[in-house]
Scaffold this active site. Structure first.
Site, PDB file in Angstrom:
ATOM      1  N   LYS A  22      -7.159 -47.594   5.580  1.00  0.00           N
ATOM      2  CA  LYS A  22      -7.722 -46.378   6.179  1.00  0.00           C
ATOM      3  C   LYS A  22      -8.652 -45.665   5.201  1.00  0.00           C
ATOM      4  O   LYS A  22      -9.778 -45.328   5.551  1.00  0.00           O
ATOM      5  CB  LYS A  22      -6.584 -45.430   6.578  1.00  0.00           C
ATOM      6  N   ASN A  23      -8.192 -45.440   3.979  1.00  0.00           N
ATOM      7  CA  ASN A  23      -8.990 -44.605   3.075  1.00  0.00           C
ATOM      8  C   ASN A  23     -10.223 -45.311   2.525  1.00  0.00           C
ATOM      9  O   ASN A  23     -11.085 -44.666   1.932  1.00  0.00           O
ATOM     10  CB  ASN A  23      -8.119 -44.032   1.954  1.00  0.00           C
ATOM     11  N   ARG A  92     -10.397 -35.332   7.149  1.00  0.00           N
ATOM     12  CA  ARG A  92     -10.939 -34.987   5.831  1.00  0.00           C
ATOM     13  C   ARG A  92     -12.212 -35.777   5.537  1.00  0.00           C
ATOM     14  O   ARG A  92     -13.192 -35.259   5.015  1.00  0.00           O
ATOM     15  CB  ARG A  92      -9.856 -35.289   4.773  1.00  0.00           C
ATOM     16  N   CYS A 116      -5.135 -33.569   6.644  1.00  0.00           N
ATOM     17  CA  CYS A 116      -3.743 -33.119   6.511  1.00  0.00           C
ATOM     18  C   CYS A 116      -3.654 -31.854   5.669  1.00  0.00           C
ATOM     19  O   CYS A 116      -4.328 -31.728   4.648  1.00  0.00           O
ATOM     20  CB  CYS A 116      -2.900 -34.215   5.856  1.00  0.00           C
ATOM     21  N   ARG A 121      -7.094 -28.224  -1.086  1.00  0.00           N
ATOM     22  CA  ARG A 121      -8.112 -29.264  -0.929  1.00  0.00           C
ATOM     23  C   ARG A 121      -9.555 -28.729  -0.928  1.00  0.00           C
ATOM     24  O   ARG A 121     -10.322 -28.943   0.020  1.00  0.00           O
ATOM     25  CB  ARG A 121      -7.851 -30.120   0.320  1.00  0.00           C
ATOM     26  N   PRO A 122      -9.946 -28.043  -2.014  1.00  0.00           N
ATOM     27  CA  PRO A 122     -11.338 -27.576  -2.078  1.00  0.00           C
ATOM     28  C   PRO A 122     -12.300 -28.745  -2.276  1.00  0.00           C
ATOM     29  O   PRO A 122     -11.863 -29.861  -2.570  1.00  0.00           O
ATOM     30  CB  PRO A 122     -11.339 -26.672  -3.320  1.00  0.00           C
ATOM     31  N   ILE A 123     -13.608 -28.493  -2.102  1.00  0.00           N
ATOM     32  CA  ILE A 123     -14.584 -29.575  -2.316  1.00  0.00           C
ATOM     33  C   ILE A 123     -15.582 -29.185  -3.418  1.00  0.00           C
ATOM     34  O   ILE A 123     -16.713 -29.661  -3.451  1.00  0.00           O
ATOM     35  CB  ILE A 123     -15.305 -29.986  -1.006  1.00  0.00           C
ATOM     36  N   ASP A 124     -15.131 -28.299  -4.315  1.00  0.00           N
ATOM     37  CA  ASP A 124     -16.026 -27.815  -5.374  1.00  0.00           C
ATOM     38  C   ASP A 124     -16.590 -28.948  -6.238  1.00  0.00           C
ATOM     39  O   ASP A 124     -17.758 -28.909  -6.638  1.00  0.00           O
ATOM     40  CB  ASP A 124     -15.301 -26.783  -6.247  1.00  0.00           C
ATOM     41  N   ASP A 305       0.424 -40.654  -1.744  1.00  0.00           N
ATOM     42  CA  ASP A 305       0.606 -40.997  -0.329  1.00  0.00           C
ATOM     43  C   ASP A 305       1.906 -41.765  -0.083  1.00  0.00           C
ATOM     44  O   ASP A 305       2.333 -41.905   1.065  1.00  0.00           O
ATOM     45  CB  ASP A 305      -0.570 -41.836   0.176  1.00  0.00           C
ATOM     46  N   ILE A 327      -0.346 -34.225  -7.441  1.00  0.00           N
ATOM     47  CA  ILE A 327      -1.718 -34.265  -6.901  1.00  0.00           C
ATOM     48  C   ILE A 327      -1.974 -33.141  -5.896  1.00  0.00           C
ATOM     49  O   ILE A 327      -2.995 -32.471  -5.952  1.00  0.00           O
ATOM     50  CB  ILE A 327      -2.014 -35.635  -6.222  1.00  0.00           C
ATOM     51  N   ARG A 397      -2.981 -41.536  13.099  1.00  0.00           N
ATOM     52  CA  ARG A 397      -4.260 -41.414  12.387  1.00  0.00           C
ATOM     53  C   ARG A 397      -4.380 -42.469  11.300  1.00  0.00           C
ATOM     54  O   ARG A 397      -5.477 -42.787  10.857  1.00  0.00           O
ATOM     55  CB  ARG A 397      -4.368 -40.039  11.730  1.00  0.00           C
TER      56      ARG A 397
HETATM   57  N1  EPU Z   1      -9.700 -31.431  -5.736  1.00  0.00           N
HETATM   58  C1  EPU Z   1     -10.325 -30.289  -6.154  1.00  0.00           C
HETATM   59  N2  EPU Z   1     -11.669 -30.173  -5.925  1.00  0.00           N
HETATM   60  C2  EPU Z   1     -12.396 -31.138  -5.318  1.00  0.00           C
HETATM   61  C3  EPU Z   1     -11.741 -32.315  -4.883  1.00  0.00           C
HETATM   62  C4  EPU Z   1     -10.384 -32.433  -5.104  1.00  0.00           C
HETATM   63  O1  EPU Z   1      -9.699 -29.397  -6.711  1.00  0.00           O
HETATM   64  O2  EPU Z   1     -13.609 -30.959  -5.142  1.00  0.00           O
HETATM   65  C5  EPU Z   1      -8.248 -31.573  -5.949  1.00  0.00           C
HETATM   66  C6  EPU Z   1      -7.483 -31.635  -4.617  1.00  0.00           C
HETATM   67  O3  EPU Z   1      -7.254 -30.358  -4.094  1.00  0.00           O
HETATM   68  C7  EPU Z   1      -6.235 -32.372  -5.007  1.00  0.00           C
HETATM   69  C8  EPU Z   1      -6.727 -33.344  -6.068  1.00  0.00           C
HETATM   70  O4  EPU Z   1      -7.964 -32.818  -6.547  1.00  0.00           O
HETATM   71  O5  EPU Z   1      -5.316 -31.486  -5.561  1.00  0.00           O
HETATM   72  C9  EPU Z   1      -6.926 -34.763  -5.580  1.00  0.00           C
HETATM   73  O6  EPU Z   1      -7.832 -34.791  -4.518  1.00  0.00           O
HETATM   74  P1  EPU Z   1      -8.758 -36.044  -4.178  1.00  0.00           P
HETATM   75  O7  EPU Z   1     -10.150 -35.545  -4.028  1.00  0.00           O
HETATM   76  O8  EPU Z   1      -8.497 -37.156  -5.121  1.00  0.00           O
HETATM   77  O9  EPU Z   1      -8.180 -36.447  -2.763  1.00  0.00           O
HETATM   78  P2  EPU Z   1      -8.943 -36.545  -1.394  1.00  0.00           P
HETATM   79  O10 EPU Z   1     -10.237 -37.259  -1.582  1.00  0.00           O
HETATM   80  O11 EPU Z   1      -8.925 -35.256  -0.693  1.00  0.00           O
HETATM   81  C10 EPU Z   1      -7.942 -38.914  -0.892  1.00  0.00           C
HETATM   82  C11 EPU Z   1      -7.210 -39.524   0.259  1.00  0.00           C
HETATM   83  C12 EPU Z   1      -5.803 -38.950   0.327  1.00  0.00           C
HETATM   84  C13 EPU Z   1      -5.086 -39.252  -0.972  1.00  0.00           C
HETATM   85  C14 EPU Z   1      -5.889 -38.693  -2.149  1.00  0.00           C
HETATM   86  C15 EPU Z   1      -5.309 -39.028  -3.499  1.00  0.00           C
HETATM   87  C16 EPU Z   1      -8.958 -39.952   1.842  1.00  0.00           C
HETATM   88  C17 EPU Z   1      -9.622 -39.591   3.098  1.00  0.00           C
HETATM   89  N3  EPU Z   1      -7.923 -39.210   1.477  1.00  0.00           N
HETATM   90  O12 EPU Z   1      -7.969 -37.508  -0.628  1.00  0.00           O
HETATM   91  O13 EPU Z   1      -5.144 -39.618   1.396  1.00  0.00           O
HETATM   92  O14 EPU Z   1      -3.825 -38.644  -0.961  1.00  0.00           O
HETATM   93  O15 EPU Z   1      -7.241 -39.206  -2.103  1.00  0.00           O
HETATM   94  O16 EPU Z   1      -5.209 -40.386  -3.672  1.00  0.00           O
HETATM   95  O17 EPU Z   1      -9.313 -40.925   1.193  1.00  0.00           O
HETATM   96  C18 EPU Z   1      -3.607 -39.845   3.134  1.00  0.00           C
HETATM   97  O18 EPU Z   1      -4.089 -40.969   3.329  1.00  0.00           O
HETATM   98  O19 EPU Z   1      -2.550 -39.449   3.691  1.00  0.00           O
HETATM   99  C19 EPU Z   1      -4.286 -38.947   2.205  1.00  0.00           C
HETATM  100  C20 EPU Z   1      -4.030 -37.651   2.156  1.00  0.00           C
END
Ligand code: EPU
Length: 418
Positions: A22-23, A92, A116, A121-124, A305, A327, A397
């Site tokens: 999925k990811n 997401r 979820c 989960r910010p995108i900064d 996960d 995480i 999902r």
């Molecule tokens: N973070 C920030 N700022 C950012 C981006 C992330 O502070 O700009 C923080 C997040 O808030 C979190 C940490 O960094 O605390 C890790 O976030 P990451 O960006 O690595 O995760 P993600 O891209 O939001 C993906 C997977 C998740 C999986 C995580 C960690 C996708 C769509 N989602 O999320 O999958 O848990 O990486 O491996 O690829 C799931 O499949 O159930 C799922 C949640």
């Protein structure tokens, strides 16, 4: 609403085949728009996240031809349209269109992503990366306009090795002028899969899978064919199910290296496994399982996960196990439901303490998010009697044909729609 109903306490035996990840898929579909021609992706899981991303492609006037397990994406008539909240909030991974549209058109207009609720989960980090490449960002509540006259390669250091930020910056940088270096990049296998896809289209990316990714910008990305890697989280979930109910249970189409951390934790617990070239068979378990300490970490550490499904297994270990989530801030929402089934778990700060073994008994529980929902399926299969899991949409999902796969190995499980 969809409900999953399970009659638990049955032994499961046979083979479960793992679907495409999925990811990886949810990044590959947006990445495909970077080609000016046609991209074919195979081993695509039929999950609702795939459906939503295909809907976004159609919104952008991209031709999508979907057959079992494969998608052909043709961008010849594509238009750069705003991606509304009704699409972006459904998952997401909609945020990967930000990087991909920015890379292709130097402009992306869309709303904040959903997904979820497992933390803030910010995108900064994504946005800082885009800015480093020369983009400006305008926000209006939840709407983002990211645009640039020209994207120029840059050196980008990520404060955290974020999966999403690493992929999104890669998507924006593949067509930027010059060289981009992402330092402290995430190393998850899905990132390697996306980089390979882009390289198959003519991108020049080196180092994916290490903490330094180097991208030399190119002008044009061409036609390509690509395969999605097997889903390591789906595999891990079924391996955990095998550890609880398997007699024996073979999990096929796995890259065992991707689940190394889980395998070593299971061996520490006392689970007997046979690890082959592309499969893991759960042969059985010691009569008494050892309590263990687990801490989630970025890859190659134990995946966050898998934390929720693994917690269910720890309810069967003798003594005190501890699980620390590092995480996401909000990934213990399955615990109250597990306790309702009979476990003894307390959560303090980011650590769950599990005292076992406890007998689980079926009850009505809920899926608060995808992996919490998967944990409820694991628990329901183990628990004596009937477990009903409400809000099962979350589970669908991310797990292709979960009911069919489990039924085929002897589970009594069905979906009810109300
Ligand atoms: N973070 C920030 N700022 C950012 C981006 C992330 O502070 O700009 C923080 C997040 O808030 C979190 C940490 O960094 O605390 C890790 O976030 P990451 O960006 O690595 O995760 P993600 O891209 O939001 C993906 C997977 C998740 C999986 C995580 C960690 C996708 C769509 N989602 O999320 O999958 O848990 O990486 O491996 O690829 C799931 O499949 O159930 C799922 C949640």
């Amino acid at each position: 609403m969809k409900i999953i109903e399970i009659e638990g306490g049955r032994q499961l035996s046979g083979t479960i085949r793992i679907s495409g990840a999925k990811n990886a898929t949810v990044a590959l579909i947006p990445a495909a728009i970077l080609t000016d021609e046609e991209a074919t992706i195979c081993n695509v899981p039929e999950i609702t996240d795939t459906d939503v991303l295909c809907d976004i492609l159609k919104l952008l006037n991209v031709k999508v031809n979907r057959s079992t397990e494969s998608i052909v994406i043709n961008t010849k008539e594509m238009q750069n349209t705003i991606i509304g909240e009704d699409y972006s909030k459904k998952l997401r991974a909609s945020y990967y269109f930000m990087g991909a549209l920015l890379g292709k058109y130097k402009k992306a207009e869309m709303y904040f992503p959903g997904g979820c609720s497992i933390g803030a989960r910010p995108i900064d980090l994504h946005l800082k990366g885009f800015e480093a490449l020369g983009a400006t960002i305008t926000t209006d509540n939840d709407k983002y306009i990211v645009e640039a006259k020209e994207l120029k390669g840059a050196n980008i250091y990520l404060d955290f090795a974020s999966v999403g930020a690493t992929i999104n910056i890669m998507l924006a940088a593949v067509k930027a002028k010059g060289k981009t270096i992402i330092d402290n990049a995430a190393k998850e296998p899905e990132i390697v899969n996306v980089a390979t896809f882009l390289n198959n289209m003519g991108a020049k990316i080196q180092g994916a899978g290490t903490s330094t990714i180097k991208i030399e910008g190119v002008e044009h990305l061409h036609k390509c064919f690509h395969e999605v890697i097997p889903d390591r989280i789906e595999a891990g979930t079924y391996i955990i199910i095998g550890a609880l109910c398997g007699k024996p249970l073979k999990i096929d189409n796995v890259i065992p290296e991707h689940v190394d951390a889980l395998i070593s934790k299971l061996e520490e617990l006392g689970i007997n496994l046979e690890v082959g070239a592309d499969y893991v068979t759960v042969l059985g378990r010691e009569e008494v399982l050892n309590p263990i300490t687990v801490k989630t970490a970025v890859y190659p550490g134990l995946a966050t996960d898998l934390q929720q499904p693994l917690t269910v297994l720890l309810t069967q270990a003798k003594g005190k196990s501890k699980v620390t989530e590092t995480i996401f801030e909000n990934r213990f929402m399955h615990v109250p439901y597990l306790n309702a089934l009979g476990s003894n778990i307390t959560v303090k700060n980011q650590t769950a303490t599990i005292i076992g073994p406890t007998k689980l008994k079926g009850a009505e529980v809920g899926a608060t998010d995808l992996r919490a929902g998967a944990a409820m399926v694991v628990a329901g299969l183990l628990a004596e009697g009937k477990t009903k899991i409400t809000n099962a949409e979350h589970i669908l999902r991310g797990y292709e044909q979960i009911v069919e796969k489990l039924t085929a190995v002897g589970a009594k499980i069905r979906i009810i729609e109300i």
